[in-house]
Design an enzyme around this catalytic site. Structure first.
Site, PDB file in Angstrom:
ATOM      1  N   CYS A 106     -56.150  47.535  42.729  1.00 42.24           N
ATOM      2  CA  CYS A 106     -54.911  46.751  42.759  1.00 42.24           C
ATOM      3  C   CYS A 106     -53.711  47.685  42.664  1.00 42.24           C
ATOM      4  O   CYS A 106     -53.436  48.426  43.586  1.00 42.24           O
ATOM      5  CB  CYS A 106     -54.925  45.697  41.653  1.00 42.24           C
ATOM      6  SG  CYS A 106     -53.649  44.446  41.884  1.00 42.24           S
ATOM      7  N   HIS A 233     -60.275  42.946  42.229  1.00 38.50           N
ATOM      8  CA  HIS A 233     -60.567  43.529  40.918  1.00 38.50           C
ATOM      9  C   HIS A 233     -62.064  43.530  40.605  1.00 38.50           C
ATOM     10  O   HIS A 233     -62.582  42.534  40.116  1.00 38.50           O
ATOM     11  CB  HIS A 233     -59.859  42.728  39.829  1.00 38.50           C
ATOM     12  CG  HIS A 233     -58.389  42.944  39.788  1.00 38.50           C
ATOM     13  ND1 HIS A 233     -57.794  43.901  38.999  1.00 38.50           N
ATOM     14  CD2 HIS A 233     -57.379  42.334  40.451  1.00 38.50           C
ATOM     15  CE1 HIS A 233     -56.484  43.860  39.166  1.00 38.50           C
ATOM     16  NE2 HIS A 233     -56.197  42.918  40.042  1.00 38.50           N
ATOM     17  N   GLU A 235     -63.520  45.129  38.192  1.00 37.23           N
ATOM     18  CA  GLU A 235     -63.724  45.115  36.741  1.00 37.23           C
ATOM     19  C   GLU A 235     -63.629  43.693  36.187  1.00 37.23           C
ATOM     20  O   GLU A 235     -63.995  43.447  35.050  1.00 37.23           O
ATOM     21  CB  GLU A 235     -62.733  46.049  36.053  1.00 37.23           C
ATOM     22  CG  GLU A 235     -61.335  45.494  35.828  1.00 37.23           C
ATOM     23  CD  GLU A 235     -60.488  45.339  37.092  1.00 37.23           C
ATOM     24  OE1 GLU A 235     -60.935  45.785  38.169  1.00 37.23           O
ATOM     25  OE2 GLU A 235     -59.390  44.757  37.008  1.00 37.23           O
TER      26      GLU A 235
END
Lengths: 274, 993
Positions: A106, A233, A235
């Site tokens: 990002c 994302h 994560e």
């Protein structure tokens, strides 16, 4: 002890995702995971060279006030490291030359692009593409399907066909400096992740393609496959309960799809860099 | 000299911002332009060479792939009208600040204080626009005159070689620093003039109390010792006004109230706060005994409850209504970053976990003329949403729960509730993390942003209604990045044990933060001239009370000051030693070593006289309407689904990052297409544990029009109902009350003050009764008591509104439940009884009625039901669960069905209800404590066994065929609609917002 996979996440000035990135790295098997405030690098107390895997996490560096990650890129390019006579960018250059891994997510991807680290066609570290305002002019949080290019040199996406992750950005639309650059990205399989339909067919249609990105590009790698960035994302999906429909999809595996990218990185480091 | 750099998009690059502006000008103002393009302008007022400016323009200020930059010459072409919007001097310019920092890295030196970068945006409009229309666009959409200025240039008048002239909005102050001395030995009229003209918001009794203090010979003697005379200084008067403001002292909640219930019963209430709020919590904590999970209530910036052995949970909800009325974007942005500092400044400091946001607006589609100074509700909607978006997203705090409530009266004052939860170590350096204490000799250290004139009189201004003289300095713009840096730094300082106490600089600025912290030691001595300023020219009193944002105050032991300040500097955070905490008994401020404020601590904190209020309830004669049974309930259902209070808020929810930090396991949007309305959010704060936090809220202002007692009861029940629906443990949940009222003090301007005060008393009685009955302790809250608009003859008072937020835990978040139906064949149960309770309902409002039979809450049966539901969730017996609220059973069935992507077949004859109800009452009644549950047939008997003896009706089944079918009393289909048409009706109204 020298056989440890060591990962660093740079934090500060508006990074937001360092903690969940650290969690993902730990789950993926990295032995050492450090969240390091950038001031620790600029004072020279922490050396980038001790690590194998640099993570540039999501957030809003300096509020994205000059355009996403612009002020952050300026800092990384020009900030001096105290007492060394060098700039942080010199340390970064050496890190790359040693064949180590960098992943930007990002805002971290925006940072890599604006520093010229991605796609770095022909090994040139100058800005060749950009990430700018979504076509609808707004920040959006939504989950997207991503088709992976199986022929890409990217070490992070090896063995992946498609993944499902959230995007959370207002400036994720990829624009290339020239049509030639887009052609090169395609020909060299560097546009490694593309926004796609639920059947993993790349698409330009909103909202499956949330920002109108050229060639539906969601993620890029360089020609070595060791520098990698993406708007979604990973994560944010390392456990099944992070999936937006986990309460209705009992067969979801325990580990989330985003974890695969980190596992690939750790595996690669063990094999190639230790 | 000043350089002007323009940055525009290259040919062929899409201008998404310009397109959005064009679209929104059409939507907001009804003005249709052919095109809008934008240019960013940086005015660099610094001693730089042309090469340096060029490096900045082509480096950090522009993107070489899509933009080009011009220095000193204009880029504008092909337009009919140019409007350039920049900030007024002194207004926070975040982009300018970042640009100034970027120059530091390029130049290898920091810019001086008198150098600066100022930004503006140029809009190039194409279309038929004259000067008047351009002014409307500038003032009505592109800019806000309170904080911005603009230049309008028609194409014909544009100088194509030089462009827009350079202008530097630097604050220029020639005012001499001067402390004024005020003679209070004057008439009552004169006292009130001093209060009014100084925006002190003190009443006559309070002014007389200060007068008596000033004329006391003992006061004069004490003051002479520090070089002051008998006249109070402006610094002292302002300090008292801040500390004694309604905003800080909650004088209405602390008042002695003579309450008459309208039926001949009278009672005296000595403080609503102590009697009903503190009283309820005390009783509940006693009742819970060893199970009491409260750790710190009412005494800190936020409430603290136990999470587990290692961690404690902190929560606070604030309002930021008055500033949002004047500048919706800045007001809301400041609201969110402001409430972030409350949990952060609780105990020894806590790491932020999530935000909640609830807004109350008038319809964005309002099309009547507006009274002066009110912004259009659509503009308020857009500005507030964007402000919270920037505040929350940039701070890295997910917005996980919220709602938007609509009522025409919120045109007078929008309500902007912002909440933040945080996690703190249960033990820190061997002490409980929620305990802090400044020690005598500790240094007063201010950290974070600098002080400017922004936010002066915020606390006193919000203690008044919005009027013509409302000060514009009350408006401020938050700076999430400065705050984020400060938080990053403070968490490290906390873990290194570098300070003894911390608090937020919010309302009242330093006067409140230092004044309150000094209660630990009994005094302080602070040098106002040492405070870092954004620009010169601030008077000492302004430095003391400025509410400039992003600041915290800490008590740092002298031995740690050097380490603390050095660590701050390394992390680009400003930390300044302003003085020390003392045990002198005095609130003591100096400027250039001369005393400018010397007040006894006990007078500042305990001197305010108790307000006395009269409250009288009256029966307003509400009646139930008589009207024929509707012919087409299916059509009514679709209208209800599209009503603003019910329809989808997805367009807003998606603009908030609701999953940063990776902990949001039940998100605000759920279901097969990720677009169904979740009842509550569930958070996993610790990645190595499956313990979860559940957060939800209830708010139902329309019921206040019948009885605020029931409004409060319903808000509490709605909050809990949402909370248990997803799996929150009803035995481990705390509440926060946020009252937003209209002025309840009887006066010429408020002739119905006694009734409004009675409404307040009744809401508080319900708060006590239901919190005690449900066993939900109150841990924190806030009141905002002057939500009125009054200019000329026009007065708009908001409906009395309480947001009841709940926060608690679940032992195993993997047992979490969402509202969407899961599987065809699942059984549909309705828990709870449906009664003739349409008073204040969405259905009645749609028909133009208020009614009288407002929903009543039966806490005893509800609590039993919620506990059984928790038991069923623990055993994984439930496939889905959704609460019934606005629009009743029919709306809840529709939402469940379309969120899950399956139909539901149901029969009204099976609904457990009061005798003699009509079908439309069954469909749309808003009886409380009801939930719709689906259960897979394999779990039928286990589920029913848990609810044996309770009101639990099996009313239908989930179907694969995508139709909602509701059978009426005669056995015929009352409603038969596809879930796609129902969903479309629900999604359409705010889809494009």
């Amino acid at each position: 002890m020298s056989k440890q996979v060591k990962a660093i996440i740079i934090a500060g000035n508006g990074t937001n995702c360092e903690r969940e990135t650290a969690h993902a790295l730990t789950l993926a098997g990295a032995d050492v995971v450090h969240i390091v405030h950038i001031s620790e690098l600029l004072t020279g107390r922490v050396q980038l060279s001790t690590y194998h895997f640099l993570n540039l996490a999501g957030g809003f560096l300096d509020g994205d006030d000059l355009g996403s990650a612009k002020a952050g890129a300026n800092r990384l390019l020009h900030a001096p490291v105290s007492g060394s006579g060098e700039h942080l960018s010199d340390h970064l250059r050496r890190f790359i030359e040693e064949g180590k891994l960098i992943m930007g997510v990002c805002n971290g991807f925006q940072l890599m692009v604006k520093m010229g680290l991605l796609p770095a066609l022909n090994g040139e570290f100058r800005q060749q593409v950009t990430l700018t305002f979504n076509d609808n002019g707004r920040f959006e949080d939504r989950w997207v399907y991503l088709k992976a290019d199986s022929q890409s040199p990217c070490v992070f996406t090896r063995g992946l066909d498609g993944i499902y992750l959230p995007v959370r950005h207002g400036e994720g639309k990829l624009v290339a400096d020239s049509p030639q650059i887009l052609d090169d990205l395609e020909a060299r399989h560097l546009s490694v992740l593309k926004y796609s339909t639920a059947e993993y067919v790349p698409t330009m249609d909103y909202p499956a393609n949330p920002n109108g990105s050229a060639a539906a590009i969601a993620g890029l790698c360089d020609e070595s496959g060791r520098l990698f960035g993406l708007m979604p994302h990973p994560e944010a999906y390392v456990h099944r309960t992070q999936h937006p429909r986990w309460t209705r999809e009992p067969k979801l595996p325990e580990a989330g799809m985003g974890l695969w990218l980190y596992q690939n990185a750790v595996r690669f480091i063990r094999r190639e860099l230790l | 000299m000043a350089w002007r750099i323009e940055v525009g998009l290259k040919d062929g690059v899409r201008d998404a911002r310009g397109e959005r502006v064009r679209r929104e000008i059409a939507e907001h103002l009804g003005i249709h332009l052919e095109g809008v393009r934008t240019i960013d302008v940086y005015t660099v007022d610094a001693d730089l060479s042309r090469e340096q400016v060029k490096a900045a323009a082509e480096g950090p200020f522009s993107d070489p792939v899509i933009q080009h930059a011009a220095i000193g010459s204009p880029l504008a072409e092909d337009f009919d009208m140019l409007i350039e919007v920049g900030f007024r001097p002194g207004v926070t310019d975040n982009v300018g600040r970042t640009a100034k920092e970027a120059l530091r890295y390029l130049l290898g030196r920091p810019l001086d204080d008198d150098e600066g970068v100022y930004t503006s945006v140029q809009y190039l409009l194409r279309g038929r626009i004259d000067g008047e229309l351009a002014e409307r666009i500038a003032s009505g959409f592109l800019g806000n005159g309170l904080i911005q200025r603009w230049e309008i240039i028609p194409a014909a008048d544009f100088d194509r070689s030089r462009g827009v002239p350079v202008s530097v909005p630097r604050v220029v102050s020639n005012s001499e620093i001067r402390v004024q001395h005020i003679d209070l030995n004057v008439s009552d009229d004169e006292l009130m003039r001093i209060s009014r003209e100084g925006v002190l918001a003190l009443n006559l009794e309070e002014m007389r109390c200060i007068q008596a203090f000033a004329s006391n010979p003992a006061t004069t003697r004490a003051r002479q010792a520090v070089g002051l005379d008998g006249l109070l200084t402006d610094v002292e008067l302002e300090a008292l006004a801040q500390t004694w403001s309604e905003h800080c002292k909650h004088k209405i909640f602390a008042a002695r109230i003579e309450y008459d219930d309208g039926q001949g019963n009278r009672e005296t209430i000595d403080s609503l706060f102590k009697t009903f709020i503190v009283g309820a919590t005390r009783k509940i904590r006693q009742d819970k005994g060893a199970g009491d999970f409260c750790l710190s209530v009412f005494k800190d910036n936020a409430g603290v409850i136990r999470f587990n052995d290692e961690w404690s949970l902190v929560f606070k909800v604030e309002t930021h209504n008055s500033p949002s009325a004047l500048d919706p974007y800045g007001g809301a942005l400041t609201g969110i970053v402001g409430v972030n500092r409350d949990p952060f400044g609780t105990g020894m400091g806590a790491r932020l976990l999530f935000n909640t946001d609830v807004f109350c607006f008038a319809s964005p589609f309002y099309d009547q003329p507006l009274p002066p100074r009110l912004l259009h509700p659509r503009r308020i909607f857009e500005g507030v949403v964007e402000g919270v978006e920037h505040g929350g997203n940039k701070s890295g705090v997910p917005t996980v729960n919220g709602s938007i409530v609509f009522d025409p009266r919120f045109a007078g004052k929008p309500l902007v509730y912002c909440g933040t939860a945080a996690l703190m170590p249960a033990l820190l350096h061997g002490q409980p993390g929620h305990v802090k204490k400044a020690l005598t000799g500790d240094r007063i250290v201010m950290v974070g942003g600098r002080i400017g004139k922004d936010g002066i009189h915020g606390a006193t201004f919000s203690s008044e209604e919005l009027h013509e003289g409302s000060p514009v300095t009350a408006v401020q713009i938050g700076d999430p990045i400065t705050q984020k840096r400060m938080f990053d730094f403070l968490l490290i300082a906390r873990d290194r044990g570098l300070y003894n106490s911390i608090t937020d600089n919010g309302a009242g600025g330093l006067s409140s933060s230092v004044g309150e912290m000094a209660e630990d030691t009994g005094g302080f001595k602070m040098h106002l001239d040492r405070a870092p300023l954004k620009y010169p020219g601030l008077q000492p009193w302004e430095i003391l009370i400025s509410e400039a944002q992003e600041r915290m105050t800490l008590a740092v032991p002298p031995k740690h000051v050097a380490e603390f300040v050095a660590l701050a500097a390394e992390m680009d955070v400003e930390a300044t030693d302003l003085g020390q905490f003392t045990d002198s008994g005095y609130y003591h401020c100096l400027y250039d070593d001369e005393t400018v404020c010397y007040l006894p601590m006990d007078f500042v904190h305990d001197g305010v006289p108790q307000l006395v209020l009269k409250a009288r309830w009256e029966d307003r004669g509400h009646r139930e309407p008589v009207f024929p049974r509707p012919q087409n309930p299916g059509a009514i259902l679709k209208v209800l689904l599209g009503r603003l209070n019910i329809c989808s808020k997805e367009s807003v929810v998606r603009r908030y990052d609701h999953e940063v930090q990776g902990a949001t396991v039940l998100k605000p949007l759920v279901g097969v297409a990720n677009d169904g309305p979740a009842d509550a959010a569930m958070i996993r704060p610790l990645p190595d544990s499956f313990e979860g936090i559940v957060v939800a809220h209830g708010i139902c202002p329309r019921y206040s029009d019948i009885d605020t007692y029931d409004m409060m009861a319903c808000a509490i029940d709605e909050g809990l109902r949402n909370y248990v629906a997803v799996g929150g443990d009803v035995n481990h949940v705390a509440g926060l009350d946020n009252f937003c009222w209209c002025d309840p003090v009887q006066s010429d301007r408020t002739p119905d003050g006694e009734f409004k005060a009675a409404q307040l008393v009744r809401a508080n009685k319900a708060l006590y009764d239901y919190c005690v009955a449900f066993g939900v302790p109150l841990i924190s809250g806030k009141d905002s008591m002057k939500n009125d608009y009054q200019i000329g003859d026009t007065k708009i008072s908001i409906p009395p509104t309480v947001l009841f937020s709940v926060i608690g835990k679940t032992e195993d978040l993997r047992k979490g439940v969402t509202m969407d139906v899961k599987c065809p064949g699942d059984l549909v149960y309705l828990l709870g009884e449906t009664r003739n309770e349409l008073g204040g309902s969405e259905y009645y409002d749609m028909l133009g009625y208020l009614g009288a039979r407002v929903p009543k809450v039966d806490a005893k049966t509800a609590l039993k039901r919620y506990r059984s539901l928790n038991a069923a969730q623990k055993q994984s017996l439930i496939a889905s669960c959704h609460d019934l609220s606005d629009g009743g059973l029919a709306v809840a069935l529709a939402e469940k069905a379309f969120a899950g992507g399956f139909g539901i077949d149901t029969d009204l004859r099976k609904v457990a209800a009061e005798e003699g109800l009509r079908e439309d009452t069954l469909l749309f009644s808003e009886s409380q404590s009801r939930l719709l549950v689906t259960v897979t047939p394999a779990h039928q008997s286990a589920f029913e066994a848990l609810f044996a003896g309770q009101c639990c009706s099996l009313i239908g089944e989930v179907r694969a065929d995508r139709e909602l079918r509701i059978t009426g009393f005669e056995g015929a289909l009352l409603i038969n609609a596809t879930i796609d048409e129902l969903k479309e009706a629900w999604q359409a109204p705010l889809r494009e917002m």
